[in-house]
Design a protein around this motif. Sequence first.
Motif, PDB file in Angstrom:
ATOM      1  N   VAL A 183     -21.113   2.813 -34.513  1.00 49.98           N
ATOM      2  CA  VAL A 183     -19.661   2.890 -34.707  1.00 49.98           C
ATOM      3  C   VAL A 183     -18.967   3.032 -33.350  1.00 49.98           C
ATOM      4  O   VAL A 183     -17.960   2.372 -33.071  1.00 49.98           O
ATOM      5  CB  VAL A 183     -19.292   4.065 -35.631  1.00 49.98           C
ATOM      6  N   TYR A 184     -19.535   3.888 -32.498  1.00 45.39           N
ATOM      7  CA  TYR A 184     -18.958   4.074 -31.156  1.00 45.39           C
ATOM      8  C   TYR A 184     -18.987   2.767 -30.364  1.00 45.39           C
ATOM      9  O   TYR A 184     -17.985   2.366 -29.757  1.00 45.39           O
ATOM     10  CB  TYR A 184     -19.753   5.150 -30.407  1.00 45.39           C
ATOM     11  N   SER A 223     -25.317   1.156 -44.367  1.00 46.63           N
ATOM     12  CA  SER A 223     -24.265   0.158 -44.140  1.00 46.63           C
ATOM     13  C   SER A 223     -22.936   0.616 -44.716  1.00 46.63           C
ATOM     14  O   SER A 223     -21.876   0.374 -44.138  1.00 46.63           O
ATOM     15  CB  SER A 223     -24.670  -1.187 -44.747  1.00 46.63           C
ATOM     16  N   ARG A 224     -22.970   1.299 -45.891  1.00 50.74           N
ATOM     17  CA  ARG A 224     -21.717   1.809 -46.476  1.00 50.74           C
ATOM     18  C   ARG A 224     -21.157   2.964 -45.655  1.00 50.74           C
ATOM     19  O   ARG A 224     -19.947   3.109 -45.513  1.00 50.74           O
ATOM     20  CB  ARG A 224     -21.942   2.250 -47.928  1.00 50.74           C
ATOM     21  N   LEU A 225     -22.041   3.815 -45.115  1.00 45.98           N
ATOM     22  CA  LEU A 225     -21.581   4.884 -44.227  1.00 45.98           C
ATOM     23  C   LEU A 225     -20.916   4.274 -42.996  1.00 45.98           C
ATOM     24  O   LEU A 225     -19.830   4.701 -42.579  1.00 45.98           O
ATOM     25  CB  LEU A 225     -22.760   5.759 -43.822  1.00 45.98           C
ATOM     26  N   ASN A 226     -21.562   3.262 -42.432  1.00 49.44           N
ATOM     27  CA  ASN A 226     -21.014   2.586 -41.261  1.00 49.44           C
ATOM     28  C   ASN A 226     -19.647   1.998 -41.569  1.00 49.44           C
ATOM     29  O   ASN A 226     -18.708   2.098 -40.774  1.00 49.44           O
ATOM     30  CB  ASN A 226     -21.992   1.492 -40.825  1.00 49.44           C
ATOM     31  N   GLN A 227     -19.501   1.398 -42.768  1.00 49.36           N
ATOM     32  CA  GLN A 227     -18.234   0.771 -43.164  1.00 49.36           C
ATOM     33  C   GLN A 227     -17.121   1.807 -43.267  1.00 49.36           C
ATOM     34  O   GLN A 227     -15.996   1.589 -42.802  1.00 49.36           O
ATOM     35  CB  GLN A 227     -18.417   0.056 -44.508  1.00 49.36           C
ATOM     36  N   VAL A 228     -17.416   2.969 -43.876  1.00 48.08           N
ATOM     37  CA  VAL A 228     -16.402   4.017 -44.032  1.00 48.08           C
ATOM     38  C   VAL A 228     -15.979   4.556 -42.672  1.00 48.08           C
ATOM     39  O   VAL A 228     -14.782   4.713 -42.383  1.00 48.08           O
ATOM     40  CB  VAL A 228     -16.930   5.156 -44.925  1.00 48.08           C
ATOM     41  N   CYS A 288     -12.189   5.364 -38.385  1.00 45.69           N
ATOM     42  CA  CYS A 288     -12.029   5.449 -36.936  1.00 45.69           C
ATOM     43  C   CYS A 288     -11.135   4.314 -36.420  1.00 45.69           C
ATOM     44  O   CYS A 288     -10.322   4.509 -35.524  1.00 45.69           O
ATOM     45  CB  CYS A 288     -13.402   5.401 -36.274  1.00 45.69           C
ATOM     46  N   GLY A 289     -11.270   3.112 -37.006  1.00 43.71           N
ATOM     47  CA  GLY A 289     -10.404   1.992 -36.628  1.00 43.71           C
ATOM     48  C   GLY A 289      -8.949   2.295 -36.917  1.00 43.71           C
ATOM     49  O   GLY A 289      -8.062   1.984 -36.119  1.00 43.71           O
ATOM     50  N   ASN A 290      -8.675   2.909 -38.093  1.00 41.72           N
ATOM     51  CA  ASN A 290      -7.313   3.324 -38.435  1.00 41.72           C
ATOM     52  C   ASN A 290      -6.796   4.342 -37.422  1.00 41.72           C
ATOM     53  O   ASN A 290      -5.649   4.285 -36.983  1.00 41.72           O
ATOM     54  CB  ASN A 290      -7.289   3.941 -39.832  1.00 41.72           C
ATOM     55  N   ALA A 291      -7.650   5.308 -37.079  1.00 40.23           N
ATOM     56  CA  ALA A 291      -7.226   6.354 -36.140  1.00 40.23           C
ATOM     57  C   ALA A 291      -6.830   5.745 -34.795  1.00 40.23           C
ATOM     58  O   ALA A 291      -5.815   6.110 -34.203  1.00 40.23           O
ATOM     59  CB  ALA A 291      -8.359   7.367 -35.957  1.00 40.23           C
ATOM     60  N   ILE A 292      -7.621   4.773 -34.306  1.00 41.24           N
ATOM     61  CA  ILE A 292      -7.299   4.125 -33.024  1.00 41.24           C
ATOM     62  C   ILE A 292      -6.008   3.328 -33.158  1.00 41.24           C
ATOM     63  O   ILE A 292      -5.158   3.322 -32.268  1.00 41.24           O
ATOM     64  CB  ILE A 292      -8.477   3.217 -32.594  1.00 41.24           C
TER      65      ILE A 292
END
Length: 1001
Positions: A580-581, A612-617, A622-626
């Motif tokens: 994710v990072y 994969s579902r954890l990665n998606q969430v 995190c994308g929203n936060a950025i």
Amino acid sequence: MTGRLRCFLIICLSIINCQLLGQVTGQACIDSLNKALQSAQQDTSKVRVLNALSNTFAEINPEKGIAYGNQALELAEQLSWIDGAASANNNLGINHYRKSSHRKAIEYYQKALRYFEHLNDSSGIAMVTGNIGAVFTNLGDYPQALGYYFRAMKINETTHNQKRIADITGNIGNIYFFQSDYSKALEYLLKALKINEGIRNKPGISENNGNIGTVYTRIGKYDVALEYSFKALEYAEETGNKNSTAADLGEIGAIYTLQGNYVKAIQFENKALALTKNISAKDVTAQLYVYLGQAYVLLAKDEKKEVALQKMTEPSMAYAEKWNKLTTHSTDPIPPGKAARLKKAVAYLDSALAMSSEINEPHLKSQSYKCLADAYQLSGNYKLALENYVQHTNIEDSVFSIQNDQKIVTLGLKNDFDRVRLAESLKTEAREKITTLKLQRQKGVIFASLACIIFVLVLIFFIFRNYSLQKKANLIIQAEKENAETQRLRAERSEQFKQQFLANMSHEIRTPMNAVLGMTNLMLDTELSPKQSKYLTAIKNSSENLLIIINDVLNLSKMEAGKMELETIPFRLREQVSQVYDTLQFKSAEKGLTLLTEVASDVPDILKGDPSRLNQVLINLCGNAIKFTEKGTVSIIVEKVKDSESTLRFRVIDSGIGIPADKVGSLFQSFQQVDASTSRKYGGTGLGLSISKSLVELQGGKMEVKSEEGKGSEFSFTITYELAGADEITELTTDNKTSNALLQGIKILVAEDNDYNQIVIRDTLENLIKDVHVDIAENGKIATELHLANNYDLILMDAQMPEMNGLDATRYIREQTPESKKGIPIIALTASVINTDLQKCFDAGMNAYVPKPFRREDLLNTLVKFYRNENGVAPGKAAVKATTVAEAPAIDSMTDLTFLSEFCEGDKSRMNRYIDIYLKVTPGNLDKIDKALEDKNYTGLAQTVHAMKAHLNYMGMKPTRAVAEEIELSATEQNNLEQLPNLIAKLRSDWEQSYKELILL
């Protein structure tokens, strides 16, 4: 007094009179200027009058304004009079802006700006800079507009022009309002009001009060909004501006509508409508018709409101009583009864529609159609309701398209503006010419790429809108359905259409996106300059974001249909957080943000669940936060829940804009965002949070949010995982050691009809695998011919191709080729990720699939799984060589472990684990099925049988799987229930036979 002096005084007085007369007596101003033009003896005087006429006509007839401006400019240039030419260019810019010819307006404003800079005229520079800000405001490019307005403000402060300072301050407040930053909007609008009150500028005071009232209306403070709106009304009346008076009365009526005081609203709207008879303000009149129609619709919907109206609190101002008296006796009395009021509403809305069409106001037309749809729905005429709603959504789509066109125009304007500035400097700086040309070419590439991305976004938006329209239309049509059988049939048809729609969308968008992403990756592997690498990385990230949007739609469909399936496999938690990072660090660095990750030391590293579902969430949150953070940090924190070994809490914390408390409830609704302007400013579909919450709940977790507006947000969720066993940890470690060296020398046949994808696949394989041999087939027919003529180790097969598709080609290979050719591994390379389409691939005989656009690591891992070049032996040959007579299935055997052996790559210990699971869980599942049948719990029965089908696949029990599918279908649709006992008995009998066979292994 000489004739020349008399002429000069006439001209001066004419221009001053025009400035004093304003819009109300515009014709008198024009007559006065025409007389001055005839009296003008000097050419400079003619330029002044022509410029005044150009400026006057900008409000009422821009075409004439342009004609006068061109005359003024031509004469001023003949005289080499810079002052006159500067004013003429500015007036031409104003007239073109009124015509919405934004590119022309910017062109003339640039010329005016250069003239005023040459004259060192600070006042002129400030005026033109503010005008450029107005163009970018109209185009919706608010950051660019703010830059010009603040520049104009700084210059005006040096000249102490209080009126212009007030105007610019008010414009800045309006832009913050458009961006939904209401606290900033109020700050600047109140400053503008204070300045206008200080200089007694009544038109400005009226406008500022009205805009402040609009802000308070938007944030729901209707009492305060009424106070300011009544102040605006008072000053509009004092200035004698009937247009503003009517508009303010209409806005007050709209506020009363929002308060639920529909009778009062109708009275004010009628008073405003009466004023418009004496002015030619068709836009104001059309808006009033919409307000009246809306008020009558709401009054018809809730007739009880009339009783409660007398208890409403009125504004605490003396002049409010004056206007209340004016509306006490309406010239258009309100008829009693729902039907009569709806008829009245339709009449007003029809008038609004006709007038908004005449003046080409799409927003007013859209409002009219929406209100008409509500009126017809209340009256029970669902057909007309649907027709008007469709018209409303069509206009909204076209408005969105226009806005996107304006964005593209804005990009072009910025490019033009920079180009003109550079061209000016090149006259004295010849050495910078080559550098400047390179910059322009690079910008051209960027703008072309951005235009392509915007086009794809618009395409996806239309898909979303059509999908949303279909859902809303179905709700209206539902009222016309006659019985339960009709409902079921239509629902089935709708589901089929939706699945087909999603399949087509997936294929049509993913196929070109595969080429875009693939070629971008290939270019990134070549030698590039830092700027080229930066631009290509931006294109890659944008393309991946588009894929996220597409996947969001597909995931939403799966969850709505209850078909989302989860994996339970071992995975490394810290590796997932690191992924994710790695995915988001470029985006955060681009915005100057710090992205942090922290996994508590006591959190286990290897767990069992769906990574994969954890990665998606995490990427969604995190994308929203950025996206919504302009400065500061975004953090991902993972910690154990107290007193639990494997229940983890994931927290995503940002220092962004935050969320208003009254908007938190709508965060997790599909296609919803905190504010309508959010999608315009930040982009997105409004699906990410809804899907993330559903995925967390699907894994037995719970999502929470804490936020404070202006200070940031924290999204957190908990999920309970299983702890991995020692053998699973060993297996995970072993899998991670796979290397590309295992594929050295592999011979691959690629069946793909798309030219670009052929290039992407060939180049990707040749770049990554040493000594790889790749042949390309343009369709399934050519692929089967090449397979028969050559020896390949593996086939990558596209599903949709001309002449013979991938499914038919696979069936042909599995059924009609020689025995030595039938067993070749075939991997689907498909743009569709719909479960039903993927199942068709497996049913045809394919071994696995890789979705397009493919990730290189996914493709390589799949190739390694079906081909291991250990000691130079291919998998098909190894399988034949290792097979013994004892391992071959008996002719009448219930089980066939061929697929399981291939799946486990011949690893006996892994095969035994799958067999043990089957033998352990199946008796319990059969008991659940018997109990569900006894209780007539057909839903539970279908779910249990559905869970068994995967085990039957691994055991190679195809006939038994067919029995299970028949049971599931019968229980789901509750048809042919009488056959269930016999089918379940057959299922149990097959289990007993399989047990006898497997227990001996």
